[in-house]
Design a protein around this motif. Sequence first.
Motif, short mmCIF file in Angstrom:
data_model
loop_
_atom_site.label_atom_id
_atom_site.label_comp_id
_atom_site.label_asym_id
_atom_site.label_seq_id
_atom_site.Cartn_x
_atom_site.Cartn_y
_atom_site.Cartn_z
N SER A 102 5.97 5.69 4.12
CA SER A 102 6.47 5.78 5.49
C SER A 102 7.80 5.03 5.64
O SER A 102 8.75 5.54 6.24
CB SER A 102 5.43 5.21 6.45
N ARG A 126 0.85 -1.19 0.00
CA ARG A 126 0.00 0.00 0.00
C ARG A 126 0.89 1.23 0.00
O ARG A 126 1.87 1.31 0.74
CB ARG A 126 -0.92 0.00 1.23
N SER A 127 0.53 2.21 -0.81
CA SER A 127 1.40 3.36 -1.03
C SER A 127 1.72 4.12 0.25
O SER A 127 2.86 4.52 0.46
CB SER A 127 0.81 4.30 -2.08
N GLU A 128 0.75 4.32 1.15
CA GLU A 128 1.04 5.09 2.36
C GLU A 128 2.02 4.36 3.28
O GLU A 128 2.85 4.98 3.94
CB GLU A 128 -0.25 5.47 3.11
#
Length: 159
Positions: free
Chosen positions: A85, A79-81
């Motif tokens: 991070s 997932r991109s988020e």
Amino acid sequence: MPMELDKFDRGILAILQRDARRSAELIGTAIGLSASAVQRRIARLREEGVIAAEVAIVDSRAIGRPLTLIVDVEVERERSELLVSLKQWIAAEPAIQEAWYVTGEGDYVLIVTARDVDGYDALMRKLIAENANVRRFQTRVALGTLKRGQLVPVEPTSE
């Protein structure tokens, strides 16, 4: 579009990669240009981003970081988020010299320096604690260095 590099630009780059402190006069003598022409070309190569940085290379052993480790990191989800991070964490960690997003079993390969195994272990515990998306990691210890550097081959033009 990449900048067009002629034989003089390529000659300058080949020399500067080996010795960034070489004077424009000496570079000019080696490639057949005046010192002022060399200085103009170097300024243009910097402005265009062809020369990305000029740095001092420090021997990690000389400053008490003799351990080099190659770490394969596998993430749980892409997932991109979560990836953003992790990428920010990696970029901010000084002990990580290089980080590569790769194909294959792992997702990232990290080159890490450490004072000792305990220091490395603490870093990896911090990685896991602060990045829940890390599924696992595998570590290889470098036993010796055969070649190290950022030198990019600069082939001459056909001019």
